[in-house]
Design an enzyme around this catalytic site. Structure first.
Site, short mmCIF file in Angstrom:
data_model
loop_
_atom_site.label_atom_id
_atom_site.label_comp_id
_atom_site.label_asym_id
_atom_site.label_seq_id
_atom_site.Cartn_x
_atom_site.Cartn_y
_atom_site.Cartn_z
N THR A 383 0.99 -1.14 0.20
CA THR A 383 0.09 -0.14 0.10
C THR A 383 1.08 1.27 0.00
O THR A 383 2.13 1.06 0.05
CB THR A 383 -1.03 0.26 1.23
OG1 THR A 383 -2.08 -1.06 1.11
CG2 THR A 383 -1.56 1.31 1.63
N ASN A 403 -4.16 -3.39 -1.76
CA ASN A 403 -4.22 -4.39 -0.78
C ASN A 403 -2.70 -4.89 -0.67
O ASN A 403 -1.75 -4.61 -0.60
CB ASN A 403 -5.38 -5.26 -0.68
CG ASN A 403 -5.54 -5.98 0.93
OD1 ASN A 403 -5.14 -5.38 1.54
ND2 ASN A 403 -5.85 -7.25 0.73
N ASP A 425 -10.34 -7.50 2.71
CA ASP A 425 -10.52 -6.89 3.92
C ASP A 425 -11.77 -7.05 4.59
O ASP A 425 -12.07 -6.65 5.60
CB ASP A 425 -10.41 -5.50 3.62
CG ASP A 425 -8.81 -5.06 3.57
OD1 ASP A 425 -7.91 -6.02 4.09
OD2 ASP A 425 -8.49 -4.01 3.06
O1 DON Z 1 -7.48 -0.95 3.73
C1 DON Z 1 -6.73 -1.74 4.39
O2 DON Z 1 -6.44 -1.81 5.69
C2 DON Z 1 -5.51 -2.50 3.65
N1 DON Z 1 -6.01 -3.08 2.42
C3 DON Z 1 -4.20 -1.96 3.74
C4 DON Z 1 -3.03 -2.73 2.99
C5 DON Z 1 -1.72 -2.42 3.47
O3 DON Z 1 -1.66 -1.35 4.04
C6 DON Z 1 -0.81 -3.35 3.01
N2 DON Z 1 0.55 -2.97 3.39
N3 DON Z 1 1.48 -3.39 4.02
#
Ligand code: DON
Length: 572
Positions: A383, A403, A425
């Site tokens: 992310t 994601n 998620d």
């Molecule tokens: O929206 C979320 O919480 C996750 N999809 C974020 C994913 C994320 O931060 C991956 N990073 N390491």
């Protein structure tokens, strides 16, 4: 104008001319700071890749404001960090409009397709089908980032969308140097990628992993960006791009329809707000759990004088606050359009006072006594977050995602767009953890058109001292990383210390404290273990925080990018 609040001015009268003059002098002394508070006069950008920072700089130099720069940086990140965010994903953009002193939260989160259902990832025996929420187009929600960029440019930007997208289009067409993280992700996701020939053609040109420093061109992505630049919303969500996306998804076993794309809507939301030791917190509302978790943890901690406690007790209390906020995340939170999470209660200082009553100074609370629910699962990656301040004082904190590494590892042919795997998620099955070991309940189950719960926490901190703009990737760990950085800023830290500080994390389940080397001294480890905490040294560096600070008294603008990665921070 906060800086003036501490200046008590007795009313002027003839008898008090002297006092009045003294008062004016006091005000005059305060004025330079007030003037600088209104306008930093400098701009700054901190993001995960130097080419994304350069894209933002180009747009600022061309007369754009922070919001145009945010469009440019977001789009450039889609090209230079294709494994982390992009047109096939979503994100949250927290804006501060200097004019009118207003905050706006742009929700460009993905939505579940219309044909999605609560049991879509379960086999006939009710078990989760392995990999179904992570690999391939069935794992992809309807993207929100393109719509959010169009919305931000139109409503808040100063430049035409095409101008702000131009740097990204150029990067995609001319190529970017292959860098280490890009290669690392390719190795990690190779097996899943092999099921997507269009993706292999881009990222394994000639069947080979690209060499470090070689140029990676993404001509189809450039063409998709051009159609977005020319057609706005319809340039992506209708017409040839939409048709290719839907066709590719369906051919690959996904369930998108043209109506899902044409019906996607950005939502503007009121940010979550809180206060902690004179600092105003402005952060992400649902469908992110970030702002609620952050404010709840700070509310719990506000009942203690952390600065006067020994370091082990201080960290014990922070862990206990984390544990309780993540418990509530798993039990209550989800898209507010589909259930009524008790947000007001969770943000209330009275609720936090109640949570404090179960915290003991002399031992850790086992998570199972707060609520019992089994967990399994493994950790995921990636992310991106960027922070921007312009010379007028407009700000953007943007956290964007597809994601895990390279999202669903699927690219619909002819689009150049890597699709997210954000469906993971959602709570796919109560009691079963997602890629970040997060548990969830009915509030976050799958339903058509619903937004999956997120941890992304773009945040502003503000006090008489100044402003901080922050956020990070890191899955479930995002909220605790932002918490630790916020506590550091409250204690006088700056952008550099906020991004660099050693992190620790607890998320209710699993009942362990994961920590980075250096987060605890040996003595603290002993003390925390004696209290009953299970500590685990993390094997990976989590987070890629990008912070900008602006100090009112000195006018200094600071910016820093996480030393764990290869981002860049510039002040102009
Ligand atoms: O929206 C979320 O919480 C996750 N999809 C974020 C994913 C994320 O931060 C991956 N990073 N390491």
């Amino acid at each position: 104008m906060d800086r003036l609040q501490g200046v008590a001015c007795p009313r002027l009268s003839r008898r008090l001319v002297v006092v009045g003059l003294a008062c004016l002098a006091l005000l005059a002394a305060a004025l330079p700071a007030v003037a600088s508070a209104a306008r930093p006069g400098k701009a700054a950008i901190a993001a995960a890749h130097p080419l994304a920072v350069a894209a933002g700089e180009e747009v600022l130099a061309g007369g754009g404001n922070a919001f145009d720069a945010a469009v440019a940086v977001s789009a450039a990140l889609a090209v230079v960090e294709p494994y982390a965010s992009g047109l096939g994903g979503g994100g949250f953009w927290l804006l501060h409009l200097a004019r009118g002193d207003r905050d706006v939260f742009i929700d460009g989160r993905e939505t579940a397709p219309g044909a999605a259902s609560a049991t879509m990832y379960l086999d006939s025996g009710g078990q989760v089908i392995k990999g179904a929420t992570l690999d391939g187009p069935l794992a992809a929600g309807i993207p929100g980032e393109p719509a959010a960029l169009v919305h931000m440019a139109k409503r808040y930007g100063r430049l035409p969308l095409a101008r702000s997208l131009a740097p990204a289009i150029r990067l995609a067409a001319e190529g970017i140097p292959v860098h280490e993280r890009l290669q690392m992700g390719l190795r990690f996701r190779r097996k899943a990628m092999e099921r997507s020939p269009a993706l292999m053609a881009v990222f394994y040109p000639g069947g080979e992993a690209p060499a470090a420093g070689s140029l990676l061109r993404q001509p189809e992505l450039a063409a998709t960006l051009r159609r977005l630049a020319a057609g706005g919303f319809d340039g992506f969500y209708r017409g040839p791009t939409a048709a290719a996306l839907v066709e590719g998804v369906r051919a690959g076993g996904g369930i998108w329809s043209p109506e899902d794309l044409a019906g996607y809507r950005v939502v503007e939301r009121e940010p979550v707000r809180g206060r902690y030791r004179g600092v105003r917190i402005t952060s992400a509302p649902l469908p992110s759990a970030g702002g609620i978790g952050l404010v709840d943890m700070l509310n719990i901690l506000s009942g203690y004088d952390l600065g006067r406690l020994d370091p082990a007790t201080r960290k014990h209390l922070i862990i206990e606050a984390m544990r309780r906020a993540y418990r509530d995340r798993s039990l209550y939170l989800g898209d507010p359009a589909f259930s009524q999470p008790p947000v007001e209660q969770l943000l209330s200082p009275f609720y936090a006072a109640g949570q404090r009553t179960s915290i003991r100074l002399d031992r850790a609370t086992p998570s199972e006594v707060l609520a019992a629910a089994p967990a399994d699962g493994s950790a995921g990656q990636d992310t991106t977050h960027f922070s921007i301040l312009d010379a007028e004082g407009n700000r953007v904190a943007g956290t964007l995602s597809i994601n895990t590494w390279y999202g669903s590892a699927f690219m619909p042919p002819g689009t150049g767009v890597l699709l997210n795997n954000e469906m993971d998620d959602f709570t796919v099955k109560p009691g079963t953890a997602n890629a970040y070991d997060l548990l969830g309940a009915a509030a976050n189950d799958i339903a058509p058109g619903k937004r999956m719960l997120s941890s992304m926490t773009p945040t502003f901190l503000e006090s008489d001292r100044g402003v901080a703009i922050l956020g990070t990737p890191g899955g479930s760990r995002i909220i605790t990383m932002v918490l630790l950085a916020a506590l550091d800023w409250v204690d006088g830290g700056d952008a550099r210390s906020m991004v660099a500080l050693r992190r620790f994390h607890h998320q209710f389940y699993p009942d362990v404290v994961e920590y980075e080397s250096g987060a605890f001294t040996d003595a603290e480890i002993k003390a925390l273990e004696a209290l009953g905490h299970r500590l685990e040294l993390g094997t990976r560096a989590y987070g890629n925080m990008n912070v900008i600070t602006w100090d009112y008294a000195t006018g200094r603008v600071g910016a820093a990018s996480d030393p764990r990665s290869a981002g860049e921070a510039q002040v102009y």
